[in-house]
Scaffold this motif. Structure first.
Motif, PDB file in Angstrom:
ATOM      1  N   GLU A   1       0.869  -1.288   0.084  1.00 14.85           N
ATOM      2  CA  GLU A   1      -0.086   0.128   0.033  1.00 14.85           C
ATOM      3  C   GLU A   1       1.092   1.389  -0.048  1.00 14.85           C
ATOM      4  O   GLU A   1       0.623   2.440  -0.709  1.00 14.85           O
ATOM      5  CB  GLU A   1      -0.941   0.124   1.324  1.00 14.85           C
ATOM      6  CG  GLU A   1      -2.092  -1.098   1.080  1.00 14.85           C
ATOM      7  CD  GLU A   1      -2.819  -1.370   2.446  1.00 14.85           C
ATOM      8  OE1 GLU A   1      -2.387  -0.661   3.462  1.00 14.85           O
ATOM      9  OE2 GLU A   1      -3.552  -2.060   2.434  1.00 14.85           O
ATOM     10  N   THR A   2       1.902   1.321   0.710  1.00 14.81           N
ATOM     11  CA  THR A   2       2.887   2.499   0.848  1.00 14.81           C
ATOM     12  C   THR A   2       3.517   2.743  -0.661  1.00 14.81           C
ATOM     13  O   THR A   2       3.438   3.929  -1.140  1.00 14.81           O
ATOM     14  CB  THR A   2       3.951   2.106   1.943  1.00 14.81           C
ATOM     15  OG1 THR A   2       3.273   1.981   3.104  1.00 14.81           O
ATOM     16  CG2 THR A   2       4.762   3.370   2.193  1.00 14.81           C
ATOM     17  N   VAL A   3       4.241   1.565  -1.181  1.00 16.51           N
ATOM     18  CA  VAL A   3       4.857   1.764  -2.423  1.00 16.51           C
ATOM     19  C   VAL A   3       3.988   2.296  -3.554  1.00 16.51           C
ATOM     20  O   VAL A   3       4.281   2.934  -4.309  1.00 16.51           O
ATOM     21  CB  VAL A   3       5.938   0.737  -2.528  1.00 16.51           C
ATOM     22  CG1 VAL A   3       6.759   0.962  -3.660  1.00 16.51           C
ATOM     23  CG2 VAL A   3       6.743   0.249  -1.351  1.00 16.51           C
ATOM     24  N   GLN A   4       2.927   1.637  -3.401  1.00 10.60           N
ATOM     25  CA  GLN A   4       2.092   1.572  -4.736  1.00 10.60           C
ATOM     26  C   GLN A   4       1.443   3.002  -4.897  1.00 10.60           C
ATOM     27  O   GLN A   4       1.056   3.232  -5.853  1.00 10.60           O
ATOM     28  CB  GLN A   4       0.933   0.412  -4.799  1.00 10.60           C
ATOM     29  CG  GLN A   4       1.457  -0.976  -5.379  1.00 10.60           C
ATOM     30  CD  GLN A   4       0.299  -1.725  -5.666  1.00 10.60           C
ATOM     31  OE1 GLN A   4      -0.809  -1.530  -4.917  1.00 10.60           O
ATOM     32  NE2 GLN A   4       0.663  -2.781  -6.192  1.00 10.60           N
ATOM     33  N   ASN A   5       1.597   3.669  -3.750  1.00 13.02           N
ATOM     34  CA  ASN A   5       1.043   5.264  -3.783  1.00 13.02           C
ATOM     35  C   ASN A   5       2.001   6.084  -4.802  1.00 13.02           C
ATOM     36  O   ASN A   5       1.791   7.077  -5.235  1.00 13.02           O
ATOM     37  CB  ASN A   5       1.038   5.884  -2.625  1.00 13.02           C
ATOM     38  CG  ASN A   5      -0.155   5.293  -1.700  1.00 13.02           C
ATOM     39  OD1 ASN A   5      -1.256   4.838  -2.182  1.00 13.02           O
ATOM     40  ND2 ASN A   5      -0.176   5.252  -0.455  1.00 13.02           N
ATOM     41  N   GLN A   6       3.175   5.355  -4.876  1.00  7.51           N
ATOM     42  CA  GLN A   6       4.182   6.144  -5.631  1.00  7.51           C
ATOM     43  C   GLN A   6       3.733   5.641  -7.309  1.00  7.51           C
ATOM     44  O   GLN A   6       4.850   6.146  -8.035  1.00  7.51           O
ATOM     45  CB  GLN A   6       5.340   5.746  -5.563  1.00  7.51           C
ATOM     46  CG  GLN A   6       5.770   5.951  -4.070  1.00  7.51           C
ATOM     47  CD  GLN A   6       5.572   7.144  -3.262  1.00  7.51           C
ATOM     48  OE1 GLN A   6       6.050   8.138  -3.938  1.00  7.51           O
ATOM     49  NE2 GLN A   6       4.798   7.359  -2.497  1.00  7.51           N
ATOM     50  N   GLY A   7       3.023   4.876  -7.705  1.00  8.51           N
ATOM     51  CA  GLY A   7       2.891   4.595  -9.162  1.00  8.51           C
ATOM     52  C   GLY A   7       3.644   3.436  -9.460  1.00  8.51           C
ATOM     53  O   GLY A   7       3.902   3.330 -10.784  1.00  8.51           O
ATOM     54  N   THR A   8       4.439   2.523  -8.736  1.00  6.68           N
ATOM     55  CA  THR A   8       5.162   1.627  -9.288  1.00  6.68           C
ATOM     56  C   THR A   8       4.793   0.205  -8.674  1.00  6.68           C
ATOM     57  O   THR A   8       4.450  -0.014  -7.662  1.00  6.68           O
ATOM     58  CB  THR A   8       6.543   1.781  -8.482  1.00  6.68           C
ATOM     59  OG1 THR A   8       7.104   3.123  -8.679  1.00  6.68           O
ATOM     60  CG2 THR A   8       7.613   0.730  -8.764  1.00  6.68           C
ATOM     61  N   PRO A   9       4.566  -0.759  -9.843  1.00 11.04           N
ATOM     62  CA  PRO A   9       3.869  -1.914  -9.410  1.00 11.04           C
ATOM     63  C   PRO A   9       5.165  -2.857  -8.711  1.00 11.04           C
ATOM     64  O   PRO A   9       6.470  -2.597  -8.948  1.00 11.04           O
ATOM     65  CB  PRO A   9       3.623  -2.794 -10.831  1.00 11.04           C
ATOM     66  CG  PRO A   9       4.432  -1.880 -11.765  1.00 11.04           C
ATOM     67  CD  PRO A   9       4.634  -0.549 -11.126  1.00 11.04           C
ATOM     68  N   LEU A  10       4.560  -3.556  -7.934  1.00 11.80           N
ATOM     69  CA  LEU A  10       5.430  -4.814  -7.120  1.00 11.80           C
ATOM     70  C   LEU A  10       5.327  -6.260  -7.383  1.00 11.80           C
ATOM     71  O   LEU A  10       4.025  -6.450  -7.329  1.00 11.80           O
ATOM     72  CB  LEU A  10       5.180  -4.411  -5.778  1.00 11.80           C
ATOM     73  CG  LEU A  10       5.347  -3.166  -5.020  1.00 11.80           C
ATOM     74  CD1 LEU A  10       5.259  -3.119  -3.603  1.00 11.80           C
ATOM     75  CD2 LEU A  10       6.744  -2.344  -5.276  1.00 11.80           C
ATOM     76  N   PHE A  11       6.393  -6.953  -7.686  1.00  7.59           N
ATOM     77  CA  PHE A  11       6.363  -8.337  -7.878  1.00  7.59           C
ATOM     78  C   PHE A  11       6.930  -8.732  -6.516  1.00  7.59           C
ATOM     79  O   PHE A  11       8.031  -8.520  -6.517  1.00  7.59           O
ATOM     80  CB  PHE A  11       6.733  -8.978  -9.096  1.00  7.59           C
ATOM     81  CG  PHE A  11       6.056  -8.731 -10.272  1.00  7.59           C
ATOM     82  CD1 PHE A  11       5.189  -7.816 -10.597  1.00  7.59           C
ATOM     83  CD2 PHE A  11       6.208  -9.752 -11.233  1.00  7.59           C
ATOM     84  CE1 PHE A  11       4.447  -7.673 -11.694  1.00  7.59           C
ATOM     85  CE2 PHE A  11       5.207  -9.794 -12.615  1.00  7.59           C
ATOM     86  CZ  PHE A  11       4.396  -8.712 -12.714  1.00  7.59           C
ATOM     87  N   LEU A  12       6.572  -9.921  -5.997  1.00 12.24           N
ATOM     88  CA  LEU A  12       7.037 -10.592  -5.011  1.00 12.24           C
ATOM     89  C   LEU A  12       8.018 -11.643  -5.419  1.00 12.24           C
ATOM     90  O   LEU A  12       7.220 -12.673  -6.069  1.00 12.24           O
ATOM     91  CB  LEU A  12       6.005 -11.048  -3.984  1.00 12.24           C
ATOM     92  CG  LEU A  12       6.733 -11.780  -2.538  1.00 12.24           C
ATOM     93  CD1 LEU A  12       7.316 -10.754  -1.769  1.00 12.24           C
ATOM     94  CD2 LEU A  12       5.459 -12.506  -1.855  1.00 12.24           C
ATOM     95  N   GLN A  13       9.070 -11.820  -5.136  1.00  7.59           N
ATOM     96  CA  GLN A  13       9.926 -13.300  -5.587  1.00  7.59           C
ATOM     97  C   GLN A  13       9.588 -14.111  -4.666  1.00  7.59           C
ATOM     98  O   GLN A  13       9.961 -14.113  -3.279  1.00  7.59           O
ATOM     99  CB  GLN A  13      11.414 -12.831  -5.587  1.00  7.59           C
ATOM    100  CG  GLN A  13      12.167 -14.100  -6.229  1.00  7.59           C
ATOM    101  CD  GLN A  13      13.473 -13.683  -6.254  1.00  7.59           C
ATOM    102  OE1 GLN A  13      14.079 -13.657  -5.107  1.00  7.59           O
ATOM    103  NE2 GLN A  13      14.407 -13.658  -7.388  1.00  7.59           N
ATOM    104  N   LEU A  14       9.273 -15.439  -5.031  1.00  5.62           N
ATOM    105  CA  LEU A  14       8.849 -16.706  -4.070  1.00  5.62           C
ATOM    106  C   LEU A  14      10.068 -17.415  -4.050  1.00  5.62           C
ATOM    107  O   LEU A  14      10.689 -17.780  -5.058  1.00  5.62           O
ATOM    108  CB  LEU A  14       7.766 -17.428  -4.637  1.00  5.62           C
ATOM    109  CG  LEU A  14       6.474 -16.384  -4.885  1.00  5.62           C
ATOM    110  CD1 LEU A  14       5.367 -17.299  -5.347  1.00  5.62           C
ATOM    111  CD2 LEU A  14       5.991 -15.876  -3.298  1.00  5.62           C
TER     112      LEU A  14
END
Length: 365
Positions: A89-102
């Motif tokens: 929620e914090t980072v997506q406010n900056q308009g950058t998508p996040l992928f989580l590495q499993l």
């Protein structure tokens, strides 16, 4: 004109529009504490680096069995999932998508990380050669792992699926399957570490079966354009490197191509170590068998990255270490600003703010 018109141009990654082709590589930073719950410090770290077009969040364990590093995050409990929600929620406010590495460490673990002090698991009972491992009880020699029984493998596949489900609950745009650097999936792929005689061993087709099942399980959670895979065909880390590496990794890439994934992430650079079993594999080789987006990684400079994208070898380039000491890396690329000096590696795993969120943004003063 920007000094890197291709690298800094937008890119359409499936249904995601990236603001540039600079990707923050997944890097283990060990700030999740002993409970392995993502926290506000981690949210600040990633927010500082949100000028990237895409952030690949650090390797995150899919289960307790998958653990192998101190203070790294997990995605197998409700508390961990809630912690990741805060970060997303914090980072997506900056308009950058996040992928989580499993991540599942496989034999790159130790009994002190495992429930009941069990041995770490692997495709075969073959230990990592050489260096010691950092454990809750200090440095220890690598142990000979326990080979997973054939009927145990589906449970590990299910752990990957559940982790992807939790990642989706936490709000991640997608996931990256960590099949590199001598961790469990890479151990199954490579003939050096996989001496099995069941359907998961022997031929290249059989050694690929584990990754195939994981991909297909995760595709029941995320659409294919939100799933990436990371491979390290040239890597020697965790005592990897197989004589049939070229045949193996071209086969794996050709099979992955059928899924129309978000991207294939390749450690093609040699800065992380090279097994020296032949000539290094290159992005153009993979272009011949994989026609979805290709991401290069490991030791790229801004100029190298621009060249690779301009000549069609890569669509995206991920940067690791430069992002550690340069939270505003993209702005520095854009403006031709000098990079901060490389950081002191002794601080990378301080477990606190030092060497993590205390690097300055550029100042002309």
């Amino acid at each position: 004109m920007t000094p890197s018109p291709m690298l800094l141009s937008p890119f359409q990654l499936g249904d995601l529009t990236l603001k540039n082709r600079v990707v923050m590589a997944p890097m283990t930073r060990a700030r999740a504490g002993t409970d392995r719950i993502p926290n506000a410090l981690m949210a600040e770290y990633y927010t500082q680096r949100s000028t990237a077009g895409l952030i690949l969040i650090e390797a995150t364990s899919i289960s307790q069995q998958g653990l192998g590093w101190l203070n790294t995050p997990g995605i197998y409990t409700d508390a961990q999932t809630d912690g990741w929600k805060l970060v997303v929620e914090t980072v997506q406010n900056q308009g950058t998508p996040l992928f989580l590495q499993l991540w599942h460490c496989g034999r790159s673990s130790h009994s002190s990380f495992q429930e009941g002090g069990q041995l770490p698991v692997a495709p075969s009972a073959i230990a990592i050669e050489g260096e010691e491992i950092h454990t809750p009880n200090g440095k220890q020699p690598h142990e000979v792992p326990r080979a997973l029984e054939t009927d145990e493998v589906p449970q590990v596949v299910e752990d990957y699926r559940k982790a992807a489900e939790r990642a989706k609950q936490a709000g991640f745009a997608g996931v990256e399957i960590h099949a590199a650097n001598g961790y469990l999936i890479d151990e199954f792929l490579q003939s050096k570490s996989n001496h099995r005689s069941d359907r998961y061993g022997g031929s290249i087709e059989n050694r690929y079966q584990f990754l195939k099942e994981i991909v297909e399980a995760i595709l029941t959670v995320y659409p294919s354009e939100r799933v990436g895979v990371r491979l390290s065909p040239n890597g020697a880390y965790n005592s990897m490197g197989s004589p049939d590496y070229r045949e193996t990794f071209l086969y794996v890439a050709s099979q992955l191509n059928a899924y129309k994934l978000a991207y294939l992430h390749l450690l093609d650079g040699l800065a992380f170590g090279f097994h020296e079993l032949g000539s290094p594999m290159t992005l153009p080789e993979f272009r011949q068998v994989f026609d979805q987006p290709l991401m290069g990684n490991c030791g790229y400079t801004q100029a190298d990255a621009e060249t690779a994208i301009a000549n069609g070898s890569a669509d995206l380039i991920s940067f690791g270490r430069p992002f550690i000491s340069n939270p505003d890396l993209v702005d520095r690329f854009k403006n031709g600003w000098e990079l901060n000096p490389s950081s002191d590696m002794s601080q990378w795993y301080s477990f606190g703010a030092e060497g993590y969120i205390d690097f300055p943004a550029y100042s002309a003063a």
